[in-house]
Design a protein around this motif. Structure first.
Motif, PDB file in Angstrom:
ATOM      1  N   TRP A 187       0.591  -1.289  -0.016  1.00 29.05           N
ATOM      2  CA  TRP A 187       0.004   0.139  -0.049  1.00 29.05           C
ATOM      3  C   TRP A 187       1.400   1.546   0.173  1.00 29.05           C
ATOM      4  N   ARG A 188       1.035   2.000  -1.082  1.00 26.71           N
ATOM      5  CA  ARG A 188       1.937   3.167  -1.534  1.00 26.71           C
ATOM      6  C   ARG A 188       0.973   4.242  -1.691  1.00 26.71           C
ATOM      7  N   ALA A 189       1.462   5.113  -2.622  1.00 27.94           N
ATOM      8  CA  ALA A 189       0.622   6.796  -3.271  1.00 27.94           C
ATOM      9  C   ALA A 189       0.475   6.011  -4.622  1.00 27.94           C
ATOM     10  N   GLY A 190      -0.515   6.038  -5.006  1.00 32.29           N
ATOM     11  CA  GLY A 190      -0.916   5.679  -6.819  1.00 32.29           C
ATOM     12  C   GLY A 190      -1.655   4.802  -6.400  1.00 32.29           C
ATOM     13  N   ALA A 191      -2.455   3.906  -5.712  1.00 28.00           N
ATOM     14  CA  ALA A 191      -2.872   2.282  -5.277  1.00 28.00           C
ATOM     15  C   ALA A 191      -4.184   2.907  -5.544  1.00 28.00           C
ATOM     16  N   ARG A 192      -4.909   1.888  -6.902  1.00 28.57           N
ATOM     17  CA  ARG A 192      -6.610   2.343  -6.553  1.00 28.57           C
ATOM     18  C   ARG A 192      -7.193   1.513  -5.977  1.00 28.57           C
ATOM     19  N   VAL A 193      -7.988   2.008  -4.554  1.00 31.23           N
ATOM     20  CA  VAL A 193      -8.573   1.401  -3.224  1.00 31.23           C
ATOM     21  C   VAL A 193     -10.043   1.953  -3.324  1.00 31.23           C
ATOM     22  N   THR A 194     -10.750   1.019  -2.711  1.00 33.15           N
ATOM     23  CA  THR A 194     -12.072   1.521  -2.244  1.00 33.15           C
ATOM     24  C   THR A 194     -11.657   0.934  -0.390  1.00 33.15           C
ATOM     25  N   VAL A 195     -12.594   0.639  -0.066  1.00 30.94           N
ATOM     26  CA  VAL A 195     -12.241   0.527   1.552  1.00 30.94           C
ATOM     27  C   VAL A 195     -14.092   0.270   1.630  1.00 30.94           C
ATOM     28  N   PRO A 196     -14.116  -1.062   2.932  1.00 32.51           N
ATOM     29  CA  PRO A 196     -15.427  -0.903   3.282  1.00 32.51           C
ATOM     30  C   PRO A 196     -15.752  -0.479   4.456  1.00 32.51           C
ATOM     31  N   PHE A 197     -16.876   0.484   4.954  1.00 32.34           N
ATOM     32  CA  PHE A 197     -17.552   1.681   5.800  1.00 32.34           C
ATOM     33  C   PHE A 197     -17.410   0.933   6.751  1.00 32.34           C
ATOM     34  N   ILE A 198     -17.021  -0.259   7.726  1.00 26.64           N
ATOM     35  CA  ILE A 198     -16.417  -0.549   8.831  1.00 26.64           C
ATOM     36  C   ILE A 198     -15.198  -0.323   8.476  1.00 26.64           C
ATOM     37  N   CYS A 199     -14.238   0.448   8.797  1.00 24.06           N
ATOM     38  CA  CYS A 199     -12.549  -0.084   9.031  1.00 24.06           C
ATOM     39  C   CYS A 199     -12.442  -0.388   9.833  1.00 24.06           C
ATOM     40  N   ALA A 200     -11.796  -1.378  10.692  1.00 22.03           N
ATOM     41  CA  ALA A 200     -11.261  -2.748  11.555  1.00 22.03           C
ATOM     42  C   ALA A 200     -10.126  -2.768  12.032  1.00 22.03           C
ATOM     43  N   CYS A 201     -10.268  -2.646  13.208  1.00 22.12           N
ATOM     44  CA  CYS A 201      -8.512  -2.397  13.602  1.00 22.12           C
ATOM     45  C   CYS A 201      -7.639  -3.795  13.148  1.00 22.12           C
ATOM     46  N   GLY A 202      -8.070  -5.251  12.902  1.00 26.67           N
ATOM     47  CA  GLY A 202      -7.813  -5.915  13.329  1.00 26.67           C
ATOM     48  C   GLY A 202      -6.949  -6.727  13.620  1.00 26.67           C
ATOM     49  N   THR A 203      -7.634  -6.776  15.268  1.00 26.97           N
ATOM     50  CA  THR A 203      -6.558  -7.183  16.208  1.00 26.97           C
ATOM     51  C   THR A 203      -7.639  -7.821  17.236  1.00 26.97           C
ATOM     52  N   CYS A 204      -8.994  -7.077  17.547  1.00 24.54           N
ATOM     53  CA  CYS A 204      -9.970  -7.502  18.935  1.00 24.54           C
ATOM     54  C   CYS A 204     -10.522  -9.219  18.352  1.00 24.54           C
ATOM     55  N   ALA A 205     -10.943  -9.277  19.261  1.00 25.71           N
ATOM     56  CA  ALA A 205     -11.369 -11.110  19.147  1.00 25.71           C
ATOM     57  C   ALA A 205     -12.349 -11.253  17.621  1.00 25.71           C
ATOM     58  N   SER A 206     -13.058 -10.418  17.865  1.00 20.46           N
ATOM     59  CA  SER A 206     -13.823 -10.350  16.304  1.00 20.46           C
ATOM     60  C   SER A 206     -13.054 -10.198  15.378  1.00 20.46           C
ATOM     61  N   CYS A 207     -12.582  -9.478  14.793  1.00 20.88           N
ATOM     62  CA  CYS A 207     -11.061  -9.263  13.727  1.00 20.88           C
ATOM     63  C   CYS A 207     -10.445 -11.225  13.537  1.00 20.88           C
ATOM     64  N   ALA A 208     -10.096 -11.428  14.783  1.00 14.35           N
ATOM     65  CA  ALA A 208      -8.916 -12.739  15.055  1.00 14.35           C
ATOM     66  C   ALA A 208      -9.890 -13.760  14.475  1.00 14.35           C
ATOM     67  N   ALA A 209     -11.679 -13.418  14.695  1.00 13.27           N
ATOM     68  CA  ALA A 209     -12.080 -14.716  13.960  1.00 13.27           C
ATOM     69  C   ALA A 209     -12.948 -14.123  12.619  1.00 13.27           C
ATOM     70  N   GLY A 210     -12.339 -13.748  12.096  1.00 12.21           N
ATOM     71  CA  GLY A 210     -12.691 -13.302  10.438  1.00 12.21           C
ATOM     72  C   GLY A 210     -13.665 -12.368  10.341  1.00 12.21           C
ATOM     73  N   ASP A 211     -14.063 -11.891  11.238  1.00 13.68           N
ATOM     74  CA  ASP A 211     -15.478 -11.058  11.274  1.00 13.68           C
ATOM     75  C   ASP A 211     -15.397  -9.861  11.814  1.00 13.68           C
ATOM     76  N   GLN A 212     -14.328  -9.221  11.199  1.00 15.21           N
ATOM     77  CA  GLN A 212     -14.232  -7.546  10.517  1.00 15.21           C
ATOM     78  C   GLN A 212     -15.262  -6.566  10.823  1.00 15.21           C
ATOM     79  N   GLN A 213     -16.377  -6.948  10.040  1.00 14.57           N
ATOM     80  CA  GLN A 213     -17.993  -6.447  10.068  1.00 14.57           C
ATOM     81  C   GLN A 213     -18.321  -6.054  11.379  1.00 14.57           C
ATOM     82  N   VAL A 214     -18.258  -6.618  12.358  1.00 16.07           N
ATOM     83  CA  VAL A 214     -18.764  -6.467  13.571  1.00 16.07           C
ATOM     84  C   VAL A 214     -17.157  -6.376  14.418  1.00 16.07           C
ATOM     85  N   CYS A 215     -16.703  -5.395  14.099  1.00 12.38           N
ATOM     86  CA  CYS A 215     -15.297  -5.212  14.951  1.00 12.38           C
ATOM     87  C   CYS A 215     -15.617  -4.625  16.082  1.00 12.38           C
ATOM     88  N   GLU A 216     -14.770  -5.039  17.353  1.00 14.92           N
ATOM     89  CA  GLU A 216     -15.325  -4.143  18.265  1.00 14.92           C
ATOM     90  C   GLU A 216     -14.603  -2.677  18.596  1.00 14.92           C
TER      91      GLU A 216
END
Length: 348
Positions: free
Chosen positions: A80-109
């Motif tokens: 991920w560097r300048a110039g990359a074409r991207v979109t983003v989920p409207f729910i931005c997950a932390c990546g480290t909570c229990a829900s994220c660890a289970a793959g459920d970033q859409q309900v990130c704590e």
């Protein structure tokens, strides 16, 4: 940067100059090329969302663009560097909570949401958190206006239909509310082999639903929508989706179901109690399910269906406006059928 902002809930939405965002150490700044007008933004502007804690505020949560800058802690291995074409989920997950660890970033704590927890994408630039978890590369040949819808309404509908509702070929699916999310759900359910009943009060919206694949139609302004769905489907839908979010559409969706049917609530409901026909839920053993966006790691199957020409989210975009028209469009949301896209960097 130029951005649309408001100083009081329900107050004037105007274009003004605001400070450019800077990336957090783990985050990124995106140059917004297209951003969608969504009913959730209207709820935020009206003060229905408790995550908006400070004013002035910039709405917008459904966008696509180009990475302008990344924070010092964003891993180089992510590319991920300048110039990359991207979109983003409207729910931005932390990546480290229990829900994220289970793959459920859409309900990130510890989720953040542009346009709600911080300034959003009705602007030339928007900041997001945890870039390595939330950035999604979009194909070079995909238009930004198409990709922007994937950040919220189309991905939300995809997960609601395919994963939460578990729609199967030959099933009846009723979609209540044929705005952006509802039309997306119609298209995705049709592609899954379902028979789709579109429900709305607007004949223009129902026409767009027909173009998206619906084969049966109910004008809810003509009377008991649930009874009409049950008659068309000879007993009720297997899956019914409230894509609008109101006490009336929620109840009608539930009452549209056949025995042991599945109701999926996607549209946000305003604050306060929402009557639910719980006697019917119990007596018919109905399943009531919520669906809240889609995690970034779950996007590839949807992107592949778009690339293969099975799904056509671009066909749902009915108008494109500039920032100068965004405030008026948000205030009158629902008056124009289909999906409205805003191009912040293009004068209109």
């Amino acid at each position: 940067m130029r951005a649309v902002a408001f100083d009081i809930f329900g107050g004037e939405l105007d274009v003004r100059e605001l400070p450019d965002p800077a990336p957090a150490p783990h985050g990124a700044v995106i140059r917004v090329e297209a951003t969608g007008l969504c009913r959730s933004d209207w709820h935020g502007w009206q003060g229905h969302d408790p995550d908006i804690k400070a004013l002035p505020h910039v709405p917008g949560h459904e966008f696509a663009g180009v990475v302008e800058a990344v924070g010092s802690d964003v891993p180089e291995l992510g590319g991920w560097r300048a110039g990359a074409r991207v979109t983003v989920p409207f729910i931005c997950a932390c990546g480290t909570c229990a829900s994220c660890a289970a793959g459920d970033q859409q309900v990130c704590e510890r989720q953040t949401q542009p346009g709600f927890t911080h300034w959003g994408s009705f602007a030339e630039y928007v900041a997001i958190d945890h870039a390595d978890v939330n950035l999604i590369a979009i194909p070079e040949d995909m238009a930004y206006a198409t990709a922007a819808g994937l950040g919220c309404r189309f991905a939300t509908a995809f997960r609601a239909v395919a994963q939460v509702g578990e729609v199967r070929p030959g099933e009846w699916v009723a979609v209540h509310g044929c705005g952006g999310v509802g039309l997306s759900a119609v298209m995705i359910a049709t592609a899954a082999g379902a028979r789709v009943v579109a429900v709305d009060i607007s004949t223009d919206a129902l026409h767009l639903a027909e173009l998206a694949g619906a084969t049966h139609f109910v004008n809810a302004s003509a009377g008991d929508a649930a009874a009409q769905v049950r008659e068309l489907t000879r007993g009720g839908a297997h899956v019914s989706i409230d894509a609008l979010g109101s006490p009336a559409t929620c109840a009608a969706s539930i009452e549209s179901l056949r025995r042991r049917g599945r109701h999926v609530q996607v549209g946000l409901l305003p604050g306060g109690a929402t009557p639910v026909p719980m006697d019917r839920v119990i007596g018919h053993e109905l399943r009531l399910l919520g669906s809240h966006g889609m995690a970034a790691h779950a996007y590839p199957p949807m992107l592949e269906l778009i690339r293969a020409g099975v799904l056509h989210p671009d066909q749902l975009v009915t108008r494109t406006i500039g920032l100068g028209d965004a405030g008026k469009a948000l205030a009158s949301i629902g008056s124009v059928p289909g999906v409205t896209m805003i191009t912040p960097r293009t004068p209109h």
